[in-house]
Enzyme design. Sequence first.
Site, mmCIF file in Angstrom:
data_model
loop_
_atom_site.group_PDB
_atom_site.id
_atom_site.type_symbol
_atom_site.label_atom_id
_atom_site.label_comp_id
_atom_site.label_asym_id
_atom_site.label_seq_id
_atom_site.Cartn_x
_atom_site.Cartn_y
_atom_site.Cartn_z
ATOM 1 C CG HIS A 113 -1.926 -1.137 1.130
ATOM 2 N ND1 HIS A 113 -3.026 -1.102 0.319
ATOM 3 C CD2 HIS A 113 -1.937 -2.347 1.725
ATOM 4 C CE1 HIS A 113 -3.682 -2.240 0.425
ATOM 5 N NE2 HIS A 113 -3.036 -3.010 1.269
ATOM 6 C CB ALA A 159 5.216 -22.464 12.315
#
Length: 185
Positions: A113, A159
């Site tokens: 963005h 993870a």
Amino acid sequence: MTEFEKMQRGLPYCPADEELTLFRYAARRLCQQFNRLDPEDASSLNVVTTKLFAHIGDNVEIDAPFFCHYGMNISIGSNVSVGPNCTILDGAHVSVGDNVSIGPNVGIYTTRHRVLPLDIARGECESSQDVIIGNNVIIEGNTVIKAGIAIGEGVVIEAGSVVDTDIEPFSIVAGNPAVVVRRLQ
């Protein structure tokens, strides 16, 4: 230059553009269709993924639900497994190599963005950069891969990692931001 062309070239673009919106709606419909299919209906799954992705190799298993923005910017190699709740924001190209395992809840985000007020005022709210994932890679669950990243061959991403820099081949990385914790060679 169209907003689609800007997006493909990594230039600031307006995601609210009519053409881009239609592309996202088409991908959303295909994702919804894919997510409703019986996982044993290989023929229907193959039809939907062939329509959705730019390329999909052999022996690919994607667990539902799966989400992406455009689909047409995603290339998946052979012998790939993708866990449930994978989200790929593919404003730029996403290339997944052969023999790749992607765990559940993984996010691959090519889109950034814009934060400069002048860019936002012009409607150019986003820009996108490619994500390249090499062969023989393991991406464990709840990992985020940010825009513009190249992941080398034989990498293991533990993870919960947030990958915001390129990863050299045969490395194990972990953390937020992900850092090399061990070399595999």
